[in-house]
Structures are given as C-alpha cells and as structure tokens.
Design a protein around this motif. Sequence first.
Motif, PDB file in Angstrom:
ATOM      1  N   GLN A 700       2.665 -71.313 107.641  1.00  0.00           N
ATOM      2  CA  GLN A 700       4.022 -71.294 108.175  1.00  0.00           C
ATOM      3  C   GLN A 700       4.315 -72.548 108.998  1.00  0.00           C
ATOM      4  O   GLN A 700       5.414 -73.108 108.936  1.00  0.00           O
ATOM      5  N   GLN A 703       4.916 -75.425 106.579  1.00  0.00           N
ATOM      6  CA  GLN A 703       6.223 -75.290 105.935  1.00  0.00           C
ATOM      7  C   GLN A 703       7.354 -75.675 106.883  1.00  0.00           C
ATOM      8  O   GLN A 703       8.274 -76.412 106.505  1.00  0.00           O
ATOM      9  N   ASP A 704       7.290 -75.207 108.133  1.00  0.00           N
ATOM     10  CA  ASP A 704       8.349 -75.515 109.088  1.00  0.00           C
ATOM     11  C   ASP A 704       8.386 -77.000 109.419  1.00  0.00           C
ATOM     12  O   ASP A 704       9.463 -77.589 109.571  1.00  0.00           O
ATOM     13  N   GLU A 706       7.357 -79.551 107.447  1.00  0.00           N
ATOM     14  CA  GLU A 706       7.837 -80.320 106.296  1.00  0.00           C
ATOM     15  C   GLU A 706       9.331 -80.106 106.075  1.00  0.00           C
ATOM     16  O   GLU A 706      10.053 -81.045 105.717  1.00  0.00           O
ATOM     17  N   ASP A 707       9.812 -78.879 106.301  1.00  0.00           N
ATOM     18  CA  ASP A 707      11.254 -78.638 106.187  1.00  0.00           C
ATOM     19  C   ASP A 707      12.024 -79.476 107.199  1.00  0.00           C
ATOM     20  O   ASP A 707      13.085 -80.040 106.887  1.00  0.00           O
ATOM     21  N   MET A 710      12.082 -83.087 106.095  1.00  0.00           N
ATOM     22  CA  MET A 710      13.004 -83.264 104.971  1.00  0.00           C
ATOM     23  C   MET A 710      14.453 -83.326 105.460  1.00  0.00           C
ATOM     24  O   MET A 710      15.293 -84.009 104.863  1.00  0.00           O
ATOM     25  N   ARG A 711      14.743 -82.624 106.562  1.00  0.00           N
ATOM     26  CA  ARG A 711      16.095 -82.633 107.113  1.00  0.00           C
ATOM     27  C   ARG A 711      16.353 -83.855 107.993  1.00  0.00           C
ATOM     28  O   ARG A 711      17.419 -83.989 108.565  1.00  0.00           O
TER      29      ARG A 711
END
Length: 759
Positions: A700, A703-704, A706-707, A710-711
């Motif tokens: 988790q 994922q958080d 990398e998200d 990406m933003r």
Amino acid sequence: MVIEQENSTSTATHRRGSRARSRGAAEFAEDMAGTPTESRRTRGSRSGDSAVDSGRAKTAKSEGVRRNTGRTSQPSDSEISQLVEAVRPESAGVSIVQDEAGKAKGARKSTRSGASRRSSSSRGVRDGASRADEGRGGSKSASKKGSRSAGRSDSRTSGRGGSRSVGRTGSRSGRGAAPAIRDPKSTTPQGERLIAPPKYRKGSLRVVPLGGLGEIGRNMNVIEYNGHLLLVDCGVLFPEEEQPGVDLILPDFSYIKDRLDDVEALVLTHGHEDHIGGVPYLLKLRPDIPLIGSRLTIGFVKAKCEEHHLNPRCVEVEGRDKLKVGPFNLEFITVTHSIPDALAVCIKTPAGTIIDTGDFKLDQLPIDHRITDLVEFGKLGEQGVDMVMVDSTNAEVPGFVKPETTIGPELERAFGEAKRKIIVASFSSHVHRVQQVVDAAEKVGRKVVFVGRSMVRNMSIAADLGYLHLPEGIIVDLKKAKDLPDDKIVYMCTGSQGEPMAALGRIADGNHRDITINEFDTVVLASSLIPGNEHEVYKVINKLVQKGARVINRDNAAIHVSGHSNEGELTYFYNILKPKCVMPIHGENRHLVANGLVAVKTGVDPNNVVLAEDGDVVDLYHGQAAVVGSVPCGYVYVDGDSVGQIDDEELEKRRILGTEGFVSCFAVVDTQSANVVSGPKVYLNAMAEDESEFEKVRHQIVQDLEDAMMRGTHDTSALQQIMRRTLGGWVSRQLHRKPMIVPVIADIANDVVDPTPSH
C-alpha cells in the motif's frame, strides 16, 4: 530603586467614600479602561439602580446583584452552594471577541468534561450568589487535568476567551523562552483569543498572578502601581509523569520581560521551593533585582543562587519591619508555617492596601514559639484592607490544624519500636520536622545522617543561622554511617513525594550507593502528600514493603500536620482582618473556590471575592477589585540546561515514545520515473510486534507513493507525509496503537550524487 527603612507607625489607609463604594462592576471596568464600553452604563445614577449594558440578557437588579455597599449579612446555605455558578461569560465592561462566525468566544464553554468556569468578582461569585435566590444551577467544582488533586484530567475555561488549558500535560508551554521567557501570544493553545486587559489607569493597583492559581506550586504575583512593579515570590512547580524529562516548571516571565527595569524588588514570603525555586532564573534576566525576605529565606536563596553563579542583592527583614520600596510601603507580619521565618506582606499605596499572606496557619504551639501575629493583622484590619490574597491549600479541610508539637511523641514512639535502621523522608526545607526527628533520635540513643544534596545544604544553613539545634556529636557523615550498627542510626532524607531520583526513591529501587533496605527496617514518611502525587508515593511504599520494611505514614500514624490553615483558621483570620475584597491564591481550583466560600460565610460580599486564574489581570480601583482581562501565562519547562525551549509538541513526542513505541520507514524513489526503487523497509523500536507483520502494508505504501509521483508530487517532504499517513492509518486500524512514525525518503533523481569522476 530606593529602599528606605521606616520606623514610624503605619498610617491609616485612604478611606473610600460611599459614592465610590456603590459603583457597579461594569462602571468600574469602564473607569479602568478610561474609554466607553460597547454598551455603556448610564451614569445618571451611581446608586447601583441603573441598568447594565443593554446587550446583556438581564439587568443587575433582576439578577439580584448586591452592590458593594460594605459588609453584608451571612448568605444562606443555598446562596453559598451556588457561589461559583457563572451566568454571564464576559467580564463587566470588557468587550467580547467575535470569531468569524460572529459568535462571542467569551461565551464559549469548555469542550472537555470536568471543566470549570472561572468566576471574577464582577460575575461568577456575585451572579452565583444571586442565582441561588432563583434556585437554578448547581455548584460547579473546579477540576483540572492532572491537577494535583484529581488525577490527570485538566481543562480550565477562562470564561472570556474560551477554554484555556493549563494542565499538567504542559499545555501551556514555554516555547521561545530566552531564558525562562516565552514569547507572548494573544491566543491559547487551542487557538482561541484572550481578552487583553485595558490600559493601566493611573492611580489604580493592578495584580497579575503568574503562577499558583489552579495548581500547587510556582507561586508568583506581580503588583503594579503607576508604572512600578513589585514581585511577590517566584517559585517552581515539579513535573508529573506526563512531562517526561522535565526537571522544573517555572512561572512565565513574558508579562514582565520588557519591563524588568520597572521592577522595584522581589519579596519572598518563605523558603519553600514553590516560592523561591524560580529566583535564579529570574535573576539571570536582571541580576540586580533586590530580594527581600527573612533571614532563613535569604539564606536558602543565596545558596541556590550560588549554584547558578549569581550574587544577589538581599535585604533581610523581620516581622513588623517596615520598608519603602519605590512607591510601595511594605510591612511584614510574622506567620506560622511548616518552615521557620515565614512572613506575610502588607503592601500600601495611595490606590489601596493589599496583603499577601504567603503560606500560613494559626498554630498556637509552634516549635519555634513564633505564632502568627494576629495582633498586627487586627491593627491592619482596623486601618482598612482593600484586598487580601489568602493561602487556599487547606480551605476544604474543616476544623483547625493540629499543633506541630504533637508530632514529637509519635516520632519517639515509632523510633522506640524500631529494631533496625530508621529512614525518615521529608521536605529538605522542613526545619521544624527535622528538629523533631533529631530530638527523637537523641532520646533513643541514635545518630542522625542527612542524605541528599538539598537536605545537607538546607540543614547546614538552618544550623548555622540558629534555626536548627543539633546536640553535639549527633550528626554523622554518610560515609562514616557504615561503621555504625543499624539500631543506632537514623537517615534523614528527601523523597517523601515519591520522586524517583530523590534519595528515598533510589533506596526503594535498590540504586542508592550507600543505603539499602533490609527486612525489619523502619521507613517514616513525615510530610504531607501533595495532591496528584499519590500514585508515585504509594509505588515507593509498595517497593519498600516488598523488601520487608515497615512503613509509617499518615495512613497508619499521626506523624504529620499541615503547614496551611484549615477552614476554621481561615474563618478566624477573616473575622479578625475584615477585608473588603478577597482573592484566594496558592491552591487548585477546588481550593480557591472553597476559600471564597469561607470568606463569604464571614460576611465578605460575594461581589468582592475574586476567583482568578494564572495570567488574569485584577485591577483594584476605588476599593473594588475585578478581573479586567488576561495576559498569556504558560508553563516554562526546565530540561537540563534548556530553559523554555521545550514545548508541548516535544513532550507529546516523548510520551508517545514512552507508551506507544517507535516506527521508522525508509524508501528510495525515483521521482523522474515515478517508481519506488527500494523498500520500503520498516524498523520497529519498543513495540511487541514483529517487523514481518508490516509486509501487509508495504504494498500500500508503494502504491500511494507511486500514485503521488504520477500526479506530479516530487518533493520528498510531501512524499514522507504520504508515507506517514499510510503507515500510521494501517497501524491504528490493525494494531490499535499510535506510535511515533518517522518516514525517510531518498530521491535518486535529486539526492544521490553520481560518484563517477568527470574528465
């Protein structure tokens, strides 16, 4: 600053006219401010019948407010029970601060259970008594988080600017102090506004307590007249377990830090730490402030200042001595306390006469035969006392305090029954109690050993000055005590409040270098139990009992009497002094309220009882006293060599580390490619769980992160906060804990330097 010795008898105080006595509290506050208030009282009549501000829900008449027309008849039981029920949030004549929603923050109640509203002379006490006639409400007992009476829950409401928390958790911090000074702020720790006091009105007398109200310790009051300041006491408060690492808590000097040149002198009522412990820290700000006190008090203060490499300017006084200090005419009155040479001080100015009792009791059989000088108090009462600031510590206790001389026979009995060594714990400044221990030891043929640096220092000073009488040969050095049999020795040590680093605490833990507890040893706790210290004291007692010692304390023997006046003594005192106004000091909220009730029982007008908090500004004008505002007044923490640098946030981190553990998380990212290159790796400290359990949250976190990249989030600080929230939320949900979380992120795109040398 000029200090002049006076030999002439004191003159009568300035008499107030009946017109001044009848002025309402709102009008009084207007006079103090020197400007009209938001809803001004009509001045057509000064008899007390005119209406109060139109914005108020009720007029003073409809509330049954009794005007200040002198002493009144005794109130009914129902009136007394309703004394502290406040019906209006604002101090009379003081504007209410409006928040963005347009609501009056002054009317905001505390959001914590158990909180109490502070009453001023212009509302809480007055309105509570009048409300009793209407049969509404109930008596509100004051409580505070971690107050040294009621566990560790504290919230105190100022009643004029919202909730002001001053709990033992250190919610009033000393941030930004240099040294022992916190930068003044206009808001409380909860972000709510304080109502600033009006500009000082020339010819009035202003009192600002910087400590000692709502707490047991750090007593300090500032008296102001026409730009001149007189300080009374400067003590410390000892930390509780919710303040890990803190050594001492000082008064907040912010209010006077820019006016130190206006300080005429510092009057010290007696030599206990809660009244003199902060003196060296104040003198570091201005070393030449004159210190005025009795011979023993000055002796203790000098020794403390020497440890801080200070050489104070001191003036010794005795009971009935008179001094002129700037515009202040001082007269000192002998009082009895648990330490010799205690004094009350009467402060006379053209604006009025006030008395600060310090700590006192009416013991008629004191060890040193120096009884409280009620004759002098009676004379001052005949001359007229506008306001008296009275010790409140024992105001809840009915009756009278037993004489100190009753302790001697109990100690002799305990010493006579002891089979092996005796250890007596008391305060290091409790000269009277130490004297009785020495006398009892002599009668049973034992030697006495002083244990603890402060005990050795203070008893040496007391003996040199003639306050402690030591038979020849009875005192033995600690190192030589090993050569004596156990049944021939008494250790006199510190640690009666369960302090872990004091001598008794280290003895109980088995960590003392020279003293060990064995079976059939006797331990005597010959001092009071300060409210809030019960847990620590009984923890030490249990350790001693587990080692086989017999422990004698107040629960199973009459080996202590208090140094503070009980309810009966306070009643007697008020009847002798007949003050116009009363301001309870030196105690927790419940003690202050109880003291105010005693004053009302003796006939003091409820209008004239001022229940204040630390930082409240009390103005005395034309014989009336009222809280007119407040100034920032926080806790200033001493932590090793650091003074005023630690704040609540740091204390919270320490508490979390001590109770919840520590989690660190490390990851390497590449913000250019928005990838987590390595990790995250989780490390645990002081937690029962295994690191392998955190495999469930690693995915988790990746994922958080990398998200977010990406933003467009490339700042490592922002990424660390994302990691903190993800990890902290998982720990809270899955493990039901809230440890300290330290996220660390390295970005190879920015943080990693290419080691390849350039050509």
